[in-house]
Design a protein around this motif. Structure first.
Motif, short mmCIF file in Angstrom:
data_model
loop_
_atom_site.label_atom_id
_atom_site.label_comp_id
_atom_site.label_asym_id
_atom_site.label_seq_id
_atom_site.Cartn_x
_atom_site.Cartn_y
_atom_site.Cartn_z
N LEU A 77 13.76 7.38 6.72
CA LEU A 77 13.50 5.95 6.61
C LEU A 77 12.29 5.52 7.42
O LEU A 77 11.84 6.22 8.32
N ALA A 78 11.78 4.34 7.06
CA ALA A 78 10.62 3.78 7.77
C ALA A 78 10.55 2.28 7.56
O ALA A 78 11.04 1.75 6.55
N THR A 79 9.92 1.61 8.50
CA THR A 79 9.50 0.23 8.31
C THR A 79 7.97 0.22 8.19
O THR A 79 7.31 1.24 8.39
N ILE A 80 7.42 -0.92 7.87
CA ILE A 80 5.98 -1.03 7.65
C ILE A 80 5.23 -1.03 9.00
O ILE A 80 5.76 -1.47 10.01
N GLY A 81 3.99 -0.52 8.99
CA GLY A 81 3.14 -0.61 10.17
C GLY A 81 3.00 0.68 10.95
O GLY A 81 3.75 1.64 10.74
N CYS A 82 2.01 0.72 11.87
CA CYS A 82 1.80 1.89 12.73
C CYS A 82 0.92 1.48 13.90
O CYS A 82 0.09 0.57 13.79
N ASN A 83 1.09 2.17 15.04
CA ASN A 83 0.25 1.88 16.20
C ASN A 83 -1.04 2.70 16.22
O ASN A 83 -1.84 2.58 17.14
N PHE A 84 -1.21 3.58 15.21
CA PHE A 84 -2.46 4.30 15.03
C PHE A 84 -3.20 3.73 13.82
O PHE A 84 -2.61 3.02 13.01
N GLN A 85 -4.47 4.08 13.71
CA GLN A 85 -5.27 3.67 12.55
C GLN A 85 -5.99 4.88 11.97
O GLN A 85 -7.20 4.86 11.72
N CYS A 86 -5.24 5.95 11.74
CA CYS A 86 -5.82 7.22 11.31
C CYS A 86 -6.59 7.06 10.00
O CYS A 86 -6.06 6.57 9.01
N GLN A 87 -7.83 7.50 10.02
CA GLN A 87 -8.69 7.36 8.85
C GLN A 87 -8.28 8.27 7.69
O GLN A 87 -8.73 8.08 6.57
N ASN A 88 -7.41 9.23 7.98
CA ASN A 88 -6.97 10.17 6.95
C ASN A 88 -5.53 9.93 6.51
O ASN A 88 -4.95 10.77 5.81
N CYS A 89 -4.94 8.80 6.86
CA CYS A 89 -3.50 8.59 6.67
C CYS A 89 -3.07 8.72 5.21
O CYS A 89 -3.63 8.06 4.33
N GLN A 90 -2.07 9.56 4.97
CA GLN A 90 -1.53 9.74 3.62
C GLN A 90 -0.62 8.57 3.22
O GLN A 90 -0.36 8.36 2.03
N ASN A 91 -0.12 7.83 4.21
CA ASN A 91 0.78 6.71 3.95
C ASN A 91 0.14 5.37 4.33
O ASN A 91 0.82 4.44 4.76
N ALA A 92 -1.17 5.28 4.15
CA ALA A 92 -1.90 4.09 4.59
C ALA A 92 -1.41 2.81 3.93
O ALA A 92 -1.51 1.72 4.52
N ASP A 93 -0.87 2.93 2.72
CA ASP A 93 -0.41 1.73 2.02
C ASP A 93 0.73 1.03 2.77
O ASP A 93 0.89 -0.19 2.66
N ILE A 94 1.50 1.79 3.55
CA ILE A 94 2.57 1.17 4.33
C ILE A 94 2.27 1.16 5.83
O ILE A 94 2.73 0.28 6.54
N SER A 95 1.50 2.13 6.30
CA SER A 95 1.25 2.20 7.75
C SER A 95 0.19 1.20 8.20
O SER A 95 0.24 0.68 9.32
N GLN A 96 -0.78 0.93 7.34
CA GLN A 96 -1.91 0.08 7.73
C GLN A 96 -1.85 -1.32 7.14
O GLN A 96 -2.74 -2.13 7.35
N ALA A 97 -0.79 -1.62 6.44
CA ALA A 97 -0.70 -2.88 5.70
C ALA A 97 -0.56 -4.11 6.59
O ALA A 97 -0.74 -5.23 6.13
N THR A 98 -0.25 -3.92 7.87
CA THR A 98 -0.03 -5.07 8.76
C THR A 98 -1.20 -5.34 9.69
O THR A 98 -1.14 -6.26 10.50
N LYS A 99 -2.28 -4.58 9.57
CA LYS A 99 -3.35 -4.67 10.56
C LYS A 99 -4.15 -5.97 10.49
O LYS A 99 -4.85 -6.34 11.42
N GLN A 100 -4.04 -6.69 9.38
CA GLN A 100 -4.75 -7.97 9.25
C GLN A 100 -3.78 -9.15 9.28
O GLN A 100 -3.99 -10.17 8.62
N ASP A 101 -2.72 -8.99 10.08
CA ASP A 101 -1.69 -10.05 10.20
C ASP A 101 -1.08 -10.41 8.85
O ASP A 101 -0.76 -11.57 8.58
N GLN A 102 -0.95 -9.40 8.00
CA GLN A 102 -0.38 -9.64 6.69
C GLN A 102 1.13 -9.79 6.78
O GLN A 102 1.76 -9.52 7.80
N GLU A 103 1.72 -10.20 5.66
CA GLU A 103 3.15 -10.44 5.60
C GLU A 103 3.92 -9.15 5.85
O GLU A 103 3.52 -8.07 5.43
N ILE A 104 5.03 -9.25 6.56
CA ILE A 104 5.90 -8.11 6.81
C ILE A 104 6.86 -7.96 5.63
O ILE A 104 7.66 -8.84 5.36
#
Length: 335
Positions: A77-104
């Motif tokens: 399981l997982a929730t949205i977001g991540c404390n890293f900003q890896c440029q190669n992230c395979q799950n960027a659609d869910i890990s990086q989706a909150t970086k612009q104060d977007q909806e949770i």
């Protein structure tokens, strides 16, 4: 939304988050590096509490964990977001989706419901994965406590950037963890992930010291991971600061997210990394993201016999309760 467990109130409604090694200092209305921790009028809140963005049943080998309950499944399981900003992230659609104060986003799943699902399907472990579990600490910790009460194991798949305070909370309930040791160069860590190397090294040593089952993974990114003596230094760190019995997973890179123009890892690079690990003296070096590679198999370091044969995530066990079937050597496998 739930008030955070680990933070310090400062002056003028400013708070400092203590959940990971960023130790973000936030004014009222600001979110942390992860994008999911919000200072609301001088109180810090976890915005993802109870909201799953992913829930699947995976082979434990997919984490990857090769020496922890081989052949079993984990409710992942997982929730949205991540404390890293890896440029190669395979799950960027869910890990990086909150970086612009977007909806949770996410589906409401009470912790008890997750446990009930695992028990109903006869699953033996819960895996906190896909995104970084540190950022949903409050939710993860509640599930972890219930899991132990119901004799289920807890697995983290982590970037290793959790704080000492977070580790103190999860330590009694954490059974196994795979930590990415992405690079052995602080500048590359900062450039690619927005994080530092040293806290990860400290956490790796703390996890091993506390006798939590540990495996280490390194993605071989051309021009980054293979730059300089990094692979040799990673192998030496695992052997000298952890143990030569700690499995090292070296995985082939495929283009993703902001690194779509980088070519996949060459077979020669994979071969070189594997040989480095073995030459340094690591007992268990595994190759990942490569189809039908015999280097996925668990070989007895004493007699050389194959004890666990893997093809993708399908396995065949020949070992005897974690010992070599041929010479009875302890293979460092958690049954």
């Amino acid at each position: 939304m739930k008030e955070a467990l680990l933070y310090k109130k400062l002056k003028n409604q400013i708070v400092q988050c203590h959940v990971c090694n960023h130790y973000c200092v936030l004014k009222s209305g600001a979110r942390g590096h992860c994008g999911v921790r919000l200072n609301a009028n001088g109180k810090l809140y976890n915005l993802t509490y109870g909201k799953l963005i992913a829930l699947n049943i995976d082979p434990v080998e997919k984490k990857p964990l090769f020496h922890f309950m081989p052949g079993t499944q984990a409710l992942s399981l997982a929730t949205i977001g991540c404390n890293f900003q890896c440029q190669n992230c395979q799950n960027a659609d869910i890990s990086q989706a909150t970086k612009q104060d977007q909806e949770i986003t996410g589906e409401e799943w009470p912790a008890q419901k997750i446990i009930e699902m695992a028990l109903k399907k006869n699953i033996t472990s819960i895996a906190y994965t896909y995104t970084e579990p540190t950022i949903f600490l409050e939710y993860a910790l509640e599930i972890m406590k219930l899991a132990h009460q119901n004799k289920l194991k807890n697995i983290w798949v982590s970037n290793g950037y959790f704080s000492k305070e977070t580790f103190g909370l999860i330590r009694p309930y954490l059974d196994a963890i795979n930590i990415d040791l992405k690079f052995f160069n602080d500048k590359i860590y900062q450039d690619v992930c927005g994080a530092r190397l040293e806290p990860i090294l400290k956490n790796l040593k703390q996890v091993y010291k506390n006798k939590i089952h540990l495996e280490v993974a390194t993605l071989l990114i051309p021009g980054y991971t293979d730059k300089g003596p990094q692979l040799r230094n990673i192998a030496k760190f695992i052997k000298n600061k952890l143990s030569n019995s700690v499995p090292w997973h070296i995985s082939r890179f495929y283009p993703a997210y902001k690194m779509i123009n980088i070519e996949p890892t060459t077979p020669n690079t994979i071969d070189t990394a594997y040989e480095i690990g073995k030459s340094i003296g690591l007992k268990y070096v595994y190759v990942g993201n490569v189809v039908n590679d015999v280097r996925e198999n668990t070989i007895c370091p004493n007699c050389g016999k194959s004890n666990i044969v893997r093809s993708g995530h399908q396995i065949k066990r020949l070992d005897k309760c974690g010992h070599c079937y041929n010479c009875n050597y302890d293979l460092s496998i958690f049954k």
